[in-house]
Design an enzyme around this catalytic site. Structure first.
Site, PDB file in Angstrom:
ATOM      1  N   SER A  84      -7.056   2.141  -2.184  1.00 45.75           N
ATOM      2  CA  SER A  84      -5.888   1.339  -2.487  1.00 45.75           C
ATOM      3  C   SER A  84      -6.382   0.004  -3.014  1.00 45.75           C
ATOM      4  O   SER A  84      -7.394  -0.519  -2.555  1.00 45.75           O
ATOM      5  CB  SER A  84      -5.074   1.124  -1.212  1.00 45.75           C
ATOM      6  OG  SER A  84      -4.215   0.018  -1.383  1.00 45.75           O
ATOM      7  N   CYS A 135      -8.254  -1.971   4.092  1.00 48.03           N
ATOM      8  CA  CYS A 135      -8.154  -3.224   4.849  1.00 48.03           C
ATOM      9  C   CYS A 135      -9.361  -3.512   5.711  1.00 48.03           C
ATOM     10  O   CYS A 135      -9.415  -4.526   6.386  1.00 48.03           O
ATOM     11  CB  CYS A 135      -6.875  -3.254   5.675  1.00 48.03           C
ATOM     12  SG  CYS A 135      -6.432  -1.681   6.336  1.00 48.03           S
ATOM     13  N   GLU A 164       0.837  -1.197   0.000  1.00 47.59           N
ATOM     14  CA  GLU A 164       0.000   0.000   0.000  1.00 47.59           C
ATOM     15  C   GLU A 164       0.881   1.261   0.000  1.00 47.59           C
ATOM     16  O   GLU A 164       0.563   2.249  -0.649  1.00 47.59           O
ATOM     17  CB  GLU A 164      -0.909  -0.034   1.242  1.00 47.59           C
ATOM     18  CG  GLU A 164      -2.130   0.827   1.121  1.00 47.59           C
ATOM     19  CD  GLU A 164      -3.179   0.505   2.208  1.00 47.59           C
ATOM     20  OE1 GLU A 164      -3.134  -0.604   2.779  1.00 47.59           O
ATOM     21  OE2 GLU A 164      -4.010   1.370   2.467  1.00 47.59           O
ATOM     22  N   LYS A 196     -15.368  -9.795   7.854  1.00 46.98           N
ATOM     23  CA  LYS A 196     -14.365 -10.668   7.228  1.00 46.98           C
ATOM     24  C   LYS A 196     -15.000 -11.939   6.701  1.00 46.98           C
ATOM     25  O   LYS A 196     -14.469 -12.588   5.821  1.00 46.98           O
ATOM     26  CB  LYS A 196     -13.283 -11.020   8.248  1.00 46.98           C
ATOM     27  CG  LYS A 196     -12.491  -9.834   8.743  1.00 46.98           C
ATOM     28  CD  LYS A 196     -11.357  -9.494   7.816  1.00 46.98           C
ATOM     29  CE  LYS A 196     -10.551  -8.326   8.386  1.00 46.98           C
ATOM     30  NZ  LYS A 196      -9.711  -7.699   7.363  1.00 46.98           N
ATOM     31  N   GLU A 220     -16.162 -10.971   3.452  1.00 46.01           N
ATOM     32  CA  GLU A 220     -15.016 -10.699   2.582  1.00 46.01           C
ATOM     33  C   GLU A 220     -14.435 -11.996   2.015  1.00 46.01           C
ATOM     34  O   GLU A 220     -14.160 -12.096   0.831  1.00 46.01           O
ATOM     35  CB  GLU A 220     -13.940  -9.937   3.365  1.00 46.01           C
ATOM     36  CG  GLU A 220     -12.752  -9.538   2.500  1.00 46.01           C
ATOM     37  CD  GLU A 220     -11.615  -8.902   3.314  1.00 46.01           C
ATOM     38  OE1 GLU A 220     -11.460  -9.258   4.490  1.00 46.01           O
ATOM     39  OE2 GLU A 220     -10.903  -8.067   2.749  1.00 46.01           O
TER      40      GLU A 220
END
Ligand SMILES: Cc1cc2nc3c(=O)[nH]c(=O)nc-3n(C[C@H](O)[C@H](O)[C@H](O)COP(=O)(O)O)c2cc1C
Ligand code: SF4
Ligand code: SF4
Ligand code: SF4
Ligand code: SF4
Ligand code: FES
Ligand code: FES
Lengths: 625, 403, 157
Positions: A355, A335, A308, A394, A397
């Site tokens: 990013s 993140c 990053e 998560k 994700e």
């Protein structure tokens, strides 16, 4: 934090703001009241609840939560105030005159017991099959008030179907007591707004837009509602059975990565005061449970910083040297999967600012099923990757279809701190008594920079430690490398560092004042995005956003309860661990260096690293079809 | 297709149903300093006609004293209490009283905006009220520098409800105006402090406001001569149920129920429900009680039951009303009312125990003190008073249990 | 919903928002107008309103579900609301209810297939002295008897 007035929520649910005098010692600044015949003096505008707390008088609560504005709907906190016909709710009542309060009269006790009886009469659920058993505010109250029978009967058939549509959050409204803490969390604290009370009267229930399944509306999976629900009505989607199956399957090589925040909080599940990390103990416990390898997510956090940070420098170069107008600056961190889903829904036109680096969890999965599989000579098809995370998002994700760059599902299961504690207990282990041990190689060491990812501002601090040094060849000019402007729980923090005497490769940055912004909680993210929209971020270079209040340590998978006090202690544990480490900069992590030497040989942001460690986003938008 | 309704105005009186010329009260008030208006109001002893009976002058004074940049006067025309319809009659026949009352309130408290919250069920009144407001604007009774009073600007808008009884509760009403669910707010703060959009707001019943112009014209002392010491002036009653002449009656406070039953032509009366579903049920033996704030306070709903009526059926109807109309935010009212309703059904089917019914009465008492707003605080009234007063009929008529 | 219908609805809502003001306090008025014209507030309309007022769709939905005159599901062109509260009940509301259900072949809470009528109960609507009473859209009918009630039905479009 959430205390300021928010125009989106009804005035009734906003705190009653009394103009409190600056100097509480001045005349009129304090008021003498009586609580249970005891004379005490409290600052003007204190609520009865606060006053009682100060004086060690316990008043039960259900709909009250320290992170949220008041509601005054459960009525469990009622007390008697002399001269008032009806009982008053302690959580809402501001003291502005010398009143006399009684917190335990027969009328009060009877009313409270009635309220509990009423809630229980409609509460469909059994404590022994409920994940909140022994950590449930309703259960605790029933015990406190000696409920030994259901005075007003008990519902015997469920009224609602359990909503399991979401990868992250399971909603069982049969256990809901309508405290609306989730509603206030989602609308006010997070400004996502997918939950509200629907219908009225006895039909009232908490629901989504047109009562659709949660997966079909705009939920960012942050799990903050779970953390603030007093009962078992909201829980995370628990994969522990599948994980046990994998562990029990001799053909499977089960690998777990642990993130720093769960380590700093898991002790709470074992009755330890908040603020203690159990990293070493956890390593041993996980091995004993049967995980084949235990790795440290901080390792990929370091990797994230390299990728990053390099991406940021590349963007700056393109913008400043190549004058490429298509480059988007500031760069936003990527993140926090809750934040990613948030921006995909609410600001899809700004995805280019993100990013492209994957989150540490996903990088880990991709590296495990490629580099690690290759090094350890294991067929990646036989590897099961588990991620111990503080986060419910998560779970969503790792199920994103694009997260398969290893050729397999990069991360098989996202496990929360709470679920991990349950597995450890199930294995008959008392975590605090475990011996300490180390992470496994080849990802054994990680830097303190990766560690502090867990607190809001951590990614920024870690990135600055690396970027500053890459650009100038010197350490960041902060004592002990502690970049204090990044720390603390202020909603939006801004600061800058000046780049001087840059090394040759980065001469184009000479004299540039690197400005950065750190925000946590998606309500603050909204504010930052509005600033971006208005062009107020033109001179800002880097923005860190975490979906959860406090950052990952306040994540939706962390132990319950949560409050700013608890989150502060968790942060202290994380920062203390960072300071105790030798290795505190991501770019000095020897294992990360090794990875670039042996595997990602073309360096950060190269084609291979792009394939494995970077991703792309989806313009989801807000429309619910 | 035309509406077919009439106003059934059965008894007129000195205050509300009496001659009044549009604008007269305003003229009188504007000629006085604000303090004097408040003084006049105070000496009249006028109390709120919406049910709670809060002294109107105090309410106005609290807002008048505030230095906030904006203030509002809201006319509560949500009239949802079962058995009330007098506000409708006032709005249809005497809009001049209501609107003049609002203008006087605006002048006194320093508000520039008045809002009428008209229940959705009365949408058919909207057009004629809007037209009336236009006329007032034409005559400079609304608008800028009203009646040439320099700096006194005031206008009124009408907003509709959408079918929710609880929106008559003043804080729920404000929530509704602000575009939210009609969920009552926590108090304190009270609307006089933090009301519509956070500004000091007076919420008054239609009838309260309609009393003001007469008080301005004829003085507080005149008003105080009507009624009783503590309940001054006259009151509109909405009378329905078993009687020959249902309709709206203007009576002086202090009238007994017996007197009332006489002039409405009620025979074989068993009970009278005073104050609607949230009021109390008065049995025959108490018919000598007075309608007054100090005895039986009421917003004006009177429902008469003769000997043929099944009081358990009446009670069930009331409880069904509350279960539906509770806003559902607080526990005692949301779940409590369903428990009371279940209890009524148990009695009907004969499957009850006295100890359980007593537990429910006990619950009712907790609801009265622990509910968030007046709805839940008063919904057990009917349950408790009907079961107490008609024990024999309800429990023992058919032996234990009914068919 | 077809695209051009959506556009028309969006435009209509934009006009309403302009008329009442871009503020949450306009919400009820906007909803009432949409309900009046379309006999319900569709999911698309709800989201458009939410977007223009910068609130969340679920908040609009929540408000609609609170008020008994607002609906998310399509209703009949004529909404028939029969008062079920005590005075009308004593005056014979049950007979009217039976007559209406028999005549229309639907129960209360339902809409006829041709979308002409929706039958609903409502609570006291301030006509207690002239009950049984019912509202059809914004018109009120009092002192009903079964025959009269059925005849009134026939008169509406
Ligand atoms: C459930 C409930 C419903 C109410 N409905 C009405 C109503 O329809 N009209 C009204 O004027 N007041 C109603 N009130 C009383 C109002 O809250 C408020 O006291 C009144 O509008 C104040 O006006 P007043 O002082 O002129 O009486 C209701 C109160 C409760 C608790
Ligand atoms: S939510 Fe609480 S009370 Fe309900 S079943 Fe679970 S532990 Fe028991
Ligand atoms: S997980 Fe987050 S976004 Fe989803 S409902 Fe809960 S608080 Fe709202
Ligand atoms: S789901 Fe939980 S937090 Fe939400 S209202 Fe129900 S009990 Fe409260
Ligand atoms: S008492 Fe009833 S109507 Fe009033 S706030 Fe509570 S639930 Fe709502
Ligand atoms: S805790 Fe005070 S009302 Fe719920
Ligand atoms: S009871 Fe039917 S209109 Fe009042």
């Amino acid at each position: 934090m959430a205390k300021e007035n928010n125009p989106r929520i009804p005035v009734s649910q906003q705190p009653f703001q009394v103009q409190k005098p600056e100097d509480t010692t001045a005349i009129g600044g304090t008021i003498s009241i009586e609580v249970n015949e005891k004379k005490v003096s409290v600052p003007f505008g204190t609520t009865i609840l606060e006053a009682c707390k100060e004086n060690q008088i316990h008043v039960p609560t259900l709909c009250h939560h320290p992170d949220l504005c008041v509601a005054g709907v459960c009525r469990i906190c009622v007390v008697e105030v002399d001269g008032m016909r009806t009982l008053q709710t302690a959580c809402t009542f501001p003291i502005t005159s010398p009143i006399k309060i009684h917190t335990s009269t027969p009328m009060v006790r009877k009313a409270r017991r009635h309220i509990i009886d009423l809630l229980l009469s409609e509460h469909y659920g059994e404590c022994y099959s409920c994940f909140r058993n022994e950590n449930c505010e309703l259960q605790t109250l029933a015990k406190e008030y000696g409920v030994d029978s259901y005075t007003f009967g008990h519902i015997t058939t469920p009224k609602f179907d359990v909503d399991r549509s979401s990868a992250s959050v399971v909603r069982d409204m049969n256990k809901c007591i309508l405290c609306k803490r989730c509603v206030r969390t989602c609308i006010d604290l997070q400004e996502v707004g997918c939950l509200e009370a629907l219908d009225r009267g006895h039909e009232t229930h908490v629901g989504t837009f047109l009562d659709k399944p949660l997966a079909e509306v705009i939920c960012i999976n942050c799990g903050q509602c779970i953390n603030r629900c007093p009962t078992g009505a909201l829980r995370a989607n628990d994969p522990s059975d599948q994980i046990w199956n994998a562990i029990d399957d001799p053909k499977k090589h089960v690998v777990i990565q642990t993130a720093p925040s769960p380590r700093a909080a898991i002790g709470e599940e074992f009755g330890i005061e908040p603020g203690h990390s159990f990293t070493g103990e956890l390593n041993s416990a996980l091995k004993r449970i049967g995980f084949d390898k235990v790795f440290d997510t901080n390792y990929t956090a370091d990797l994230t910083i390299i990728e990053e940070g390099t991406e940021l420098l590349n963007r700056l170069k393109k913008a400043l040297v190549d004058k490429d107008e298509s480059v988007k600056i500031p760069q936003f961190t990527s993140c926090s999967p809750g934040w990613i889903k948030f921006i995909e829904h609410f600001y899809p036109e700004y995805l280019d600012y993100l990013s492209t680096a994957k989150s540490p969890q996903q990088m880990f999965g991709a590296i495990t099923k490629t580099f690690y599989a290759q090094e350890a000579k294991i067929n990646p098809a036989d590897i099961v990757t588990v991620a111990l995370m503080p986060c419910s998002a998560k779970k969503f994700e790792c199920n994103r279809p694009e997260m398969d760059s290893s050729g397999f599902k990069d991360v098989d299961y996202g496990l929360t701190t709470r679920e991990m504690a349950k597995m450890i207990k199930e294995a008959g282990i008392f975590l605090p008594e475990m011996p300490k041990s180390h992470f496994d190689d080849p990802f054994g060491d990680a830097s303190g920079a990766g560690l502090i990812f867990g607190a809001t501002g951590g990614v920024m601090e870690a990135a600055l430690r690396t970027v500053y040094e890459l650009v100038t060849g010197r350490e960041v000019p902060f004592k002990n490398l502690n970049i204090t402007p990044c720390r603390g729980f202020e909603g939006i923090k801004q600061a800058s560092v000046k780049l001087e005497n840059c090394v040759d490769a980065y001469k184009f940055l000479e004299g540039v004042e690197v400005k950065f912004i750190v925000a946590h909680g998606t309500a603050n993210a909204t504010k930052v995005m509005e600033m971006l929209k208005k062009g107020e971020l033109n001179d800002v270079h880097f923005v860190e956003i975490m979906a959860c209040p406090g950052g990952c340590l306040g994540g939706g998978g962390q132990p319950i309860p949560t409050s700013e006090e608890i989150r502060t202690k968790r942060a202290q544990a994380i920062y203390a661990e960072d300071e105790s480490l030798e290795l505190r900069k991501s770019h000095e992590n020897p294992h990360v260096k090794l990875l670039y030497e042996k595997f990602l040989t073309e360096g950060p942001c190269s084609e291979k690293s792009h394939h494995l460690l970077h991703t792309h986003y989806t313009k989801r938008g807000k429309f619910i079809s | 297709m035309e509406n077919n309704l009439d106003n059934n105005k059965k008894r007129t009186g000195p205050v509300l149903f009496s001659k009044y010329t549009r604008g007269e009260g305003i003229k009188k008030a504007l000629a006085m300093p604000r303090e004097d208006v408040l003084f006049e109001l105070k000496s009249s002893g006028l109390k709120g006609r919406g049910g709670a009976g809060f002294p109107t002058s105090t309410k106005w004074m609290l807002v008048a004293a505030s230095t906030a940049s904006k203030k509002f006067i809201v006319c509560n025309a949500d009239e949802g209490e079962p058995g009330t319809f007098k506000d409708r009659v006032l709005l249809m026949e005497y809009p001049e009283l209501v609107f003049d009352g609002m203008v006087i309130a605006g002048y006194t408290i320093g508000a520039k905006t008045g809002i009428v919250y008209l229940r959705g069920e009365y949408e058919y009144l909207l057009l004629q009220l809007e037209e009336y407001l236009m006329k007032m604007r034409d005559d400079n009774l609304l608008g800028k520098n009203i009646l040439s009073k320099e700096g006194f600007d005031f206008d009124i808008s009408i907003r509709l409800g959408s079918g929710a009884y609880v929106c008559g509760e003043e804080t729920a009403l404000i929530e509704s105006l602000e575009g939210h669910r009609g969920e009552p707010r926590n108090r304190p703060p009270y609307p006089v402090n933090t009301g519509y959009l956070g500004f000091p707001t007076v919420v008054n019943n239609v009838e309260t406001l309609a009393s003001v112009p007469h008080i301005m014209q004829k003085g507080g002392d005149w008003f105080r001569l009507i009624g009783t010491d503590k309940s001054t002036g006259s009151k509109l009653l909405s009378i329905s149920g078993d009687c020959e002449k249902p309709g709206v009656y203007e009576i002086p406070w202090g009238t007994t129920i017996t007197e009332l039953l006489q002039f409405v032509g009620a025979q074989n009366t068993k009970a009278v429900q005073v104050g609607g579903a949230s009021g109390i049920c008065i049995p025959k033996r108490n018919f000598d009680r007075h309608l007054a704030y100090e005895d039986i306070a009421t917003g004006g709903s009177i429902i008469i039951f003769n000997e043929s009526r099944d009081m358990l059926h009446v009670l069930q109807n009331f409880m069904e009303f509350f279960v539906e109309e509770s806003c559902g935010q607080c526990t005692p009212c949301r779940i409590g009312n369903t428990k009371l309703l279940e209890g009524v059904k148990m009695i009907r089917s004969g499957e009850f125990t006295f100890s359980y019914i007593n537990a429910l009465k006990d619950l009712g008492k907790s609801m009265q003190v622990a509910s968030k707003c007046g709805l839940g605080q008063s919904s057990p009234n009917a349950f408790i008073s009907i079961l107490e007063n008609f024990k024999d009929e309800i429990f023992f008529h058919n032996g234990y249990g009914r068919k | 919903m077809l695209v051009y219908e959506k556009n028309a609805l969006s435009e209509e809502i934009e006009l309403l928002v302009e008329k009442y003001g871009v503020d949450r306090s306009s919400l009820l008025q906007i909803l009432q107008d949409v309900q009046r014209k379309h006999n319900h507030i569709s999911d698309f309309a709800q989201q458009e309103i939410a977007r223009l007022l910068s609130i969340h769709p679920v908040e609009v939905n929540s408000v609609i579900s609170f008020y008994s005159f607002l609906h998310s599901q399509p209703q009949g062109r004529n909404s028939i609301k029969l008062c079920q509260t005590i005075s009308c009940d004593m005056a014979g509301k049950q007979k009217i209810e039976d007559a209406l259900t028999r005549e229309l072949g639907i129960s209360f809470g339902e809409t006829t297939k041709d979308k002409k009528y929706t039958l609903e109960h409502t609570n006291c609507m301030g006509m207690c002295d002239q009950g049984p009473a019912m509202l059809i859209n914004d018109k009120v009918f009092t002192r009903l008897d079964p025959e009269k009630a059925v005849n009134i039905l026939k008169e509406v479009e």
